[in-house]
Scaffold this motif. Structure first.
Motif, PDB file in Angstrom:
ATOM      1  N   MET A 134      17.702  27.395 -21.519  1.00  0.00           N
ATOM      2  CA  MET A 134      17.700  28.549 -22.425  1.00  0.00           C
ATOM      3  C   MET A 134      17.202  28.211 -23.821  1.00  0.00           C
ATOM      4  SD  MET A 134      18.368  30.938 -20.409  1.00  0.00           S
ATOM      5  CE  MET A 134      18.723  32.381 -21.421  1.00  0.00           C
ATOM      6  N   THR A 135      17.180  26.939 -24.192  1.00  0.00           N
ATOM      7  CA  THR A 135      16.526  26.587 -25.464  1.00  0.00           C
ATOM      8  C   THR A 135      15.025  26.856 -25.367  1.00  0.00           C
ATOM      9  OG1 THR A 135      16.195  24.244 -24.861  1.00  0.00           O
ATOM     10  CG2 THR A 135      18.246  24.807 -26.014  1.00  0.00           C
ATOM     11  N   LEU A 136      14.474  26.687 -24.174  1.00  0.00           N
ATOM     12  CA  LEU A 136      13.048  26.989 -23.967  1.00  0.00           C
ATOM     13  C   LEU A 136      12.826  28.498 -23.878  1.00  0.00           C
ATOM     14  CD1 LEU A 136      12.306  24.164 -21.383  1.00  0.00           C
ATOM     15  CD2 LEU A 136      11.575  24.245 -23.784  1.00  0.00           C
ATOM     16  N   TYR A 137      13.779  29.211 -23.310  1.00  0.00           N
ATOM     17  CA  TYR A 137      13.721  30.678 -23.285  1.00  0.00           C
ATOM     18  C   TYR A 137      13.655  31.223 -24.701  1.00  0.00           C
ATOM     19  CZ  TYR A 137      15.606  35.434 -22.808  1.00  0.00           C
ATOM     20  OH  TYR A 137      15.825  36.782 -22.891  1.00  0.00           O
ATOM     21  N   GLU A 138      14.469  30.648 -25.586  1.00  0.00           N
ATOM     22  CA  GLU A 138      14.478  31.112 -26.976  1.00  0.00           C
ATOM     23  C   GLU A 138      13.138  30.905 -27.673  1.00  0.00           C
ATOM     24  OE1 GLU A 138      19.120  30.824 -28.411  1.00  0.00           O
ATOM     25  OE2 GLU A 138      17.675  29.381 -29.212  1.00  0.00           O
ATOM     26  N   LYS A 139      12.398  29.923 -27.209  1.00  0.00           N
ATOM     27  CA  LYS A 139      11.080  29.649 -27.789  1.00  0.00           C
ATOM     28  C   LYS A 139       9.986  30.537 -27.190  1.00  0.00           C
ATOM     29  CE  LYS A 139      12.168  24.796 -28.758  1.00  0.00           C
ATOM     30  NZ  LYS A 139      11.857  23.369 -28.449  1.00  0.00           N
ATOM     31  N   GLU A 159      11.510  20.159 -17.319  1.00  0.00           N
ATOM     32  CA  GLU A 159      10.562  19.042 -17.391  1.00  0.00           C
ATOM     33  C   GLU A 159       9.128  19.548 -17.439  1.00  0.00           C
ATOM     34  OE1 GLU A 159      11.906  15.213 -15.551  1.00  0.00           O
ATOM     35  OE2 GLU A 159      10.184  15.611 -14.246  1.00  0.00           O
ATOM     36  N   ARG A 160       8.803  20.521 -16.597  1.00  0.00           N
ATOM     37  CA  ARG A 160       7.445  21.057 -16.543  1.00  0.00           C
ATOM     38  C   ARG A 160       7.071  21.764 -17.842  1.00  0.00           C
ATOM     39  NH1 ARG A 160       4.638  21.854 -11.673  1.00  0.00           N
ATOM     40  NH2 ARG A 160       3.053  22.633 -13.114  1.00  0.00           N
ATOM     41  N   ILE A 161       7.969  22.592 -18.344  1.00  0.00           N
ATOM     42  CA  ILE A 161       7.648  23.394 -19.525  1.00  0.00           C
ATOM     43  C   ILE A 161       7.650  22.561 -20.797  1.00  0.00           C
ATOM     44  CG2 ILE A 161       8.447  25.299 -20.973  1.00  0.00           C
ATOM     45  CD1 ILE A 161       9.420  26.688 -18.432  1.00  0.00           C
ATOM     46  N   SER A 162       8.639  21.666 -20.924  1.00  0.00           N
ATOM     47  CA  SER A 162       8.760  20.875 -22.160  1.00  0.00           C
ATOM     48  C   SER A 162       7.781  19.724 -22.223  1.00  0.00           C
ATOM     49  CB  SER A 162      10.179  20.327 -22.301  1.00  0.00           C
ATOM     50  OG  SER A 162      10.435  19.303 -21.337  1.00  0.00           O
ATOM     51  N   GLY A 163       7.342  19.255 -21.055  1.00  0.00           N
ATOM     52  CA  GLY A 163       6.466  18.088 -21.019  1.00  0.00           C
ATOM     53  C   GLY A 163       7.200  16.781 -21.224  1.00  0.00           C
ATOM     54  N   GLN A 176      15.514  12.911 -20.985  1.00  0.00           N
ATOM     55  CA  GLN A 176      15.127  12.745 -22.393  1.00  0.00           C
ATOM     56  C   GLN A 176      15.303  14.057 -23.144  1.00  0.00           C
ATOM     57  OE1 GLN A 176      11.132  11.208 -23.057  1.00  0.00           O
ATOM     58  NE2 GLN A 176      11.069  12.029 -25.127  1.00  0.00           N
ATOM     59  N   TYR A 177      14.951  15.159 -22.508  1.00  0.00           N
ATOM     60  CA  TYR A 177      15.046  16.463 -23.171  1.00  0.00           C
ATOM     61  C   TYR A 177      16.499  16.797 -23.506  1.00  0.00           C
ATOM     62  CZ  TYR A 177      14.149  21.312 -24.358  1.00  0.00           C
ATOM     63  OH  TYR A 177      14.052  22.512 -25.043  1.00  0.00           O
ATOM     64  N   ILE A 178      17.424  16.640 -22.549  1.00  0.00           N
ATOM     65  CA  ILE A 178      18.811  16.985 -22.857  1.00  0.00           C
ATOM     66  C   ILE A 178      19.418  16.014 -23.868  1.00  0.00           C
ATOM     67  CG2 ILE A 178      19.224  18.208 -20.687  1.00  0.00           C
ATOM     68  CD1 ILE A 178      20.832  15.770 -19.738  1.00  0.00           C
ATOM     69  N   GLN A 179      18.947  14.769 -23.854  1.00  0.00           N
ATOM     70  CA  GLN A 179      19.430  13.805 -24.844  1.00  0.00           C
ATOM     71  C   GLN A 179      19.048  14.247 -26.249  1.00  0.00           C
ATOM     72  OE1 GLN A 179      21.084  10.806 -23.627  1.00  0.00           O
ATOM     73  NE2 GLN A 179      21.845  10.830 -25.726  1.00  0.00           N
ATOM     74  N   GLU A 180      17.788  14.656 -26.407  1.00  0.00           N
ATOM     75  CA  GLU A 180      17.273  15.014 -27.729  1.00  0.00           C
ATOM     76  C   GLU A 180      17.743  16.381 -28.194  1.00  0.00           C
ATOM     77  OE1 GLU A 180      13.040  14.727 -27.454  1.00  0.00           O
ATOM     78  OE2 GLU A 180      13.027  12.527 -27.272  1.00  0.00           O
ATOM     79  N   ILE A 181      17.892  17.320 -27.272  1.00  0.00           N
ATOM     80  CA  ILE A 181      18.142  18.710 -27.648  1.00  0.00           C
ATOM     81  C   ILE A 181      19.625  19.066 -27.628  1.00  0.00           C
ATOM     82  CG2 ILE A 181      17.625  21.124 -27.035  1.00  0.00           C
ATOM     83  CD1 ILE A 181      15.283  19.534 -28.195  1.00  0.00           C
TER      84      ILE A 181
END
Length: 428
Positions: free
Chosen positions: A105-110, A220-224, A229-234
């Motif tokens: 949902m962080t990507l949904y918000e974007k 993974e596909r959308i964020s690249g 790594q994504y959940i660690q950073e976000i």
């Protein structure tokens, strides 16, 4: 390893308590988790240990942003004489799912996707899906084209149609696909999963399964970026969840709890470490979205507090309030009547990676809680919930298989809210 993975796939599939309604305290200044409630919780948790129902228990409750209850009983590792404590690391299994949902949902918000977009728009492996119709006289599987594409909303609410293990012909295909072999990447997992026919047409039923693992692949596909790594950073780093990992660090292994199995006769036995811990002690290629994380009470409470605070923890904002509200809104239409075992959870629907309580219990036999809460649990009988009505978050840890056959969750909720009484209930 095969035994524990198989178990995961199958699963992806108080005396003295007075009636209390689950509504807010009568006065705004009165705490909901009162001294009486704390005493009740202590008694309930200690009784479970004394009666040998599980080896160790711990619980952490916050109310209105403040810690109001913590205690731990029994052992994280009985054989090594290690007590359950605040630093105990447990396998949270499906409590990984809400973390994945927040990441998505962080990507949904974007604006990266809309919930009703076809999944295949971002993951073409899931184009032109076929649906199981049965088997013919020769035992050959019959298929038909899906009436509509799987949408992203479907994979957030378990209506995609991914098969379980209840239909033998499909169960064989699921086993042969071996999508959740820990040596698979998420890309390989998705391709193998997409090769298996759907059990039903998208949107027709609710069936718990690998949808959230597909969410991880989508992230993974959308964020690249690799999903972990994504959940660690976000999520994990911003919230200070420093003890939440797929792989338990060497320095923390002494805090890693054992898993115990309770027989039908009530005897507890330790699940061999080579089965219970292998996934979390090696850096496997697979980083599933539906299970796999380990955490501590304090770490997971930070995540829950972010949700009860409408997406923020202190100065850190992970989601917008309206996004959290969307996730905590029932996404299942009333016309969707086939819901597998979800009705067994009580008067609930399903939002975006959470069960959502849509009304008070129909009887005192159902699990109690406040209408509007959202929650989930884990295969080893862990539990958390977010109660926006009373501004409460609760996290309950143990490491017990099979999943909650001792009614731990209901008993814990009854200790917090009181045994449900329709005559006094005023849930909002």
């Amino acid at each position: 390893m095969k035994i524990i993975i198989s178990l995961l796939l199958v699963i992806f599939l108080i005396s003295g308590i007075q009636p209390v309604s689950g509504q807010p305290a009568n006065k705004k200044s009165d705490p909901f988790i009162s001294a009486v409630v704390k005493k009740r919780i202590d008694s309930m948790l200690s009784n479970f240990i004394d009666e040998g129902k599980t080896a160790g228990l711990s619980a952490l409750i916050f109310e209105k942003g403040k810690e109001v209850y913590f205690n731990a009983f029994g052992y994280a590792d009985k054989e090594a004489n290690v007590r359950m404590n605040r630093s105990t690391i447990v396998r949270i299994f499906s409590m990984t799912k809400p973390v994945t949902g927040v990441a998505l949902m962080t990507l949904y918000e974007k604006g990266a996707f809309q919930l009703d977009d076809p999944l295949a728009k971002y993951a073409p492996e899931f184009s032109n899906m076929q649906v199981y119709k049965g088997v013919d006289a020769n035992g050959k599987i019959m298929l038909e084209p899906a009436r509509r594409p799987i949408t992203i909303r479907d994979i957030t609410r378990h209506t995609a149609g991914f098969p379980g293990t209840d239909i033998p012909a499909l169960a064989t295909l699921v086993k042969n696909a071996d999508a959740f072999n820990p040596n698979n990447s998420l890309t390989q997992m998705a391709a193998k999963l997409a090769s298996v026919p759907l059990q039903f047409h998208p949107g027709d039923e609710w069936l718990y399964g690998p949808s959230v693992d597909v969410q991880a692949y989508l992230v993974e596909r959308i964020s690249g970026k690799p999903f972990d790594q994504y959940i660690q950073e976000i999520i994990l780093d911003p919230l200070g969840m420093i003890h939440t990992h797929y792989v338990v660090p060497e320095k923390d292994k002494k805090q890693f709890a054992a898993i115990y199995f309770r027989s039908n006769e009530g005897a507890l036995s330790r699940v061999p470490d080579e089965q219970a811990s292998t996934f979390n002690l090696k850096n496997w290629k697979l980083k599933p979205g539906g299970w796999g994380l380990t955490s501590t009470l304090d770490d997971y409470t930070k995540f829950a507090q972010m949700l009860v605070n409408k997406g923020a923890l202190g100065k850190v904002r992970i989601l917008k309030p309206e996004t959290v509200a969307l996730m905590a809104t029932n996404q299942l239409p009333d016309t969707l009547t086939k819901r597998s075992w979800l009705p067994g959870k009580g008067n609930v629907g399903f939002g975006i990676d959470f069960a959502v309580r849509v009304g008070p219990p129909a009887s005192r036999e159902e699990t109690n809680g406040a209408t509007g809460e959202f929650y989930w649990d884990g295969a080893a009988s862990t539990l958390f919930w977010v109660d926006p009505v009373n501004e409460i978050t609760a996290v309950l840890f143990t490491q017990l298989f099979p999943y909650d056959q001792v009614k731990l969750h209901k008993t814990f909720r009854d200790a917090v809210y009181g045994v449900y009484s329709p005559s006094t209930a005023k849930n909002k």
